[in-house]
Scaffold this active site. Structure first.
Site, short mmCIF file in Angstrom:
data_model
loop_
_atom_site.label_atom_id
_atom_site.label_comp_id
_atom_site.label_asym_id
_atom_site.label_seq_id
_atom_site.Cartn_x
_atom_site.Cartn_y
_atom_site.Cartn_z
N ARG A 148 -20.05 -3.23 -23.37
CA ARG A 148 -20.20 -3.35 -21.91
C ARG A 148 -21.26 -2.34 -21.47
NH1 ARG A 148 -14.58 -2.45 -22.71
NH2 ARG A 148 -14.88 -0.43 -21.70
N CYS A 207 -34.30 13.90 7.83
CA CYS A 207 -33.74 13.16 8.97
C CYS A 207 -33.19 11.82 8.45
CB CYS A 207 -34.81 12.90 10.02
SG CYS A 207 -35.76 14.36 10.49
N LYS A 258 -21.54 -4.24 -11.56
CA LYS A 258 -20.79 -3.73 -10.41
C LYS A 258 -21.72 -2.91 -9.51
CE LYS A 258 -19.26 0.12 -13.28
NZ LYS A 258 -18.18 0.60 -14.16
N ASP A 282 -34.28 8.73 8.97
CA ASP A 282 -35.27 7.72 8.59
C ASP A 282 -36.60 8.30 8.12
OD1 ASP A 282 -33.46 5.77 9.89
OD2 ASP A 282 -34.15 6.81 11.69
N ARG A 295 -6.87 6.42 -16.84
CA ARG A 295 -7.20 5.62 -15.65
C ARG A 295 -6.42 4.32 -15.80
NH1 ARG A 295 -13.52 4.49 -14.38
NH2 ARG A 295 -13.17 2.83 -15.87
N TYR A 299 -35.33 19.00 12.46
CA TYR A 299 -34.12 19.47 13.13
C TYR A 299 -33.72 20.85 12.65
CZ TYR A 299 -33.24 14.65 14.67
OH TYR A 299 -33.32 13.41 15.24
N HIS A 345 -11.42 1.91 -22.84
CA HIS A 345 -12.59 2.54 -22.22
C HIS A 345 -12.63 4.00 -22.65
CE1 HIS A 345 -15.87 2.74 -19.42
NE2 HIS A 345 -15.30 3.61 -18.63
C1 LIG Z 1 -18.77 0.82 -15.40
C2 LIG Z 1 -18.10 0.47 -16.65
C3 LIG Z 1 -18.85 0.27 -17.82
C4 LIG Z 1 -20.34 0.56 -17.91
O1 LIG Z 1 -20.55 1.94 -18.12
P1 LIG Z 1 -22.02 2.53 -18.41
O2 LIG Z 1 -21.74 3.94 -18.72
O3 LIG Z 1 -22.79 2.35 -17.14
O4 LIG Z 1 -22.61 1.74 -19.51
C5 LIG Z 1 -18.19 -0.19 -18.94
N1 LIG Z 1 -16.87 -0.42 -18.92
C6 LIG Z 1 -16.11 -0.21 -17.83
C7 LIG Z 1 -14.64 -0.48 -17.87
C8 LIG Z 1 -16.69 0.25 -16.66
O5 LIG Z 1 -15.94 0.48 -15.58
#
Ligand SMILES: *Cc1c(COP(=O)(O)O)cnc(C)c1O
Length: 372
Positions: free
Chosen positions: A220, A309, A37, A311, A135, A264, A164
């Protein structure tokens, strides 16, 4: 094309990325789903996905359906799971491109059934369970009927069940242990009614490293795959190192007289005659407009002075009498044995390394080393 063609760029070492992936596979001892992502955490979705697919990745995880469709467009034929929300108008695209979707709510599940039936084609789903993240995910008390519903629909293929972790990167382990226990209890209950067990997954990078018991059928992995620790003091598997460096060049050098205002707002004035350089990076590239930034030039850490700045910004070069226009400047990465890591920058900015690499602006060319 060599990096000589760029004034400011990101250098991504694909060999490092490949090796990080293989080491994570070794560490996890199970399937590793690279999470790609947010433009592969700033590394460039296309090249990262193709490289990791070639290295054997059977799954990719993305946040949004556009990212999944992009992967199909560029020829990724591994499995792809959308971890977040998919608008109902995009569900048909997902079905047509064999993209798996997360499902975390009964209303959404009904919507998916209607669409899949209408098309006469099954939709692949991973049911998300909220074991303590607050979540996305169905709460535990509704989880069994939810899974049974998904399992009973002929146009739904319940391909996975996942949860998660909220705190897998924290020294305090009790919260994650509780999440794991609750997830296990649910899985046990579900197994009694289910013929073919779906793919079970729960661990992000921190979970993979700190909670081997939570690796299940797949992990993941995001941040660790790119070579950054999920939290302070967390060790990555051996030889997992950052794949990305952020570089620019010294584009001007002047001896400014004492008392001269720089950038600036004149937030910096030279105290005496000072050697001040200009480097070609600014907040338009993701370098925050705040004091305290440092970069590496000729292997030495030097201060950015005055306001950043869009750039450009200015550096204090009194320590570097030999510095020349065209010199490579490292904002993040290594130079002659010195390093500024994403975590160092995050500490300076009061955030986490994830935000640093995701904040690398799209306008910077991504320059890939060691493509296979
Ligand atoms: C982003 C995400 C991950 C990866 O998390 P890391 O901490 O970068 O390994 C795994 N599972 C879900 C649902 C996520 O949104």
């Amino acid at each position: 094309m060599t990096s000589d063609n760029f004034g400011t760029w990101l250098e991504i070492d694909l060999r490092v990325l490949r090796e990080n992936y293989l080491r994570m596979v070794e560490e996890a001892g199970t399937l590793v789903m690279p999470i790609v992502k947010a433009n592969a955490y700033g590394h460039g979705l296309e090249r990262v996905a193709l490289e990791l697919q070639a290295a054997g990745a059977e799954w990719f995880g993305v946040a949004r359906v556009e990212e999944a469709l992009f992967l199909r467009d560029i020829g990724v034929d591994s499995n792809i799971l959308v971890l977040g929300y998919t608008p109902p108008t995009r569900v048909a695209h997902a079905i047509n491109h064999d993209i798996s979707l997360a499902v975390y709510d009964m209303d959404v599940a009904h919507e998916y059934v209607t669409q899949a039936e209408g098309m006469g084609k099954a939709i692949h789903l991973h049911a998300k369970i909220d074991t303590g993240m607050g979540r996305l995910g169905i709460l535990l008390d509704g989880a069994i009927p939810f899974l049974q519903f998904l399992n009973s629909q002929s146009y739904l293929h319940l391909e996975g069940i996942f949860t998660h972790f909220a705190c897998a990167d924290e020294p305090e382990k009790e919260i994650t242990r509780l999440q794991i226990r609750q997830f296990n209890t649910l899985l046990e209950q579900f197994k009694k009614t289910n013929k073919k067990p779906p793919l079970i997954h729960s661990a992000n990078s921190a979970g993979t490293i700190n909670f081997p018991e939570a690796r299940y059928d797949m992990v993941r992995a995001g941040i660790a795959l790119y070579g950054h620790p999920p939290a302070h003091g967390m060790a990555l598997p051996p030889k997992v190192t950052p794949a990305i460096s952020w570089k620019t060049r010294l584009i001007s050098i002047k001896e400014l007289p004492a008392g001269y205002g720089v950038s600036y707002g004149h937030r910096y004035h030279t105290k005496k005659e000072e050697r001040i350089g200009v480097i070609a990076v600014g907040y338009g590239d993701g370098l925050r407009r705040r004091p305290g930034n440092k970069v590496l030039i000729r292997g030495k850490k030097v201060d950015i002075v005055g306001n950043v700045c869009m750039d450009q910004c200015m550096v204090q070069l009194d320590r570097l009498p030999d510095a020349e226009i065209g010199d490579e400047v490292v904002i993040m990465g290594k130079q002659n044995g010195e390093e500024i890591s994403a975590t160092d920058i995050a500490d300076e900015w009061g955030t986490i390394n994830y935000e640093i690499i995701c904040g690398l602006a799209a306008r910077m060319p991504r320059y890939y080393l060691n493509a296979k």
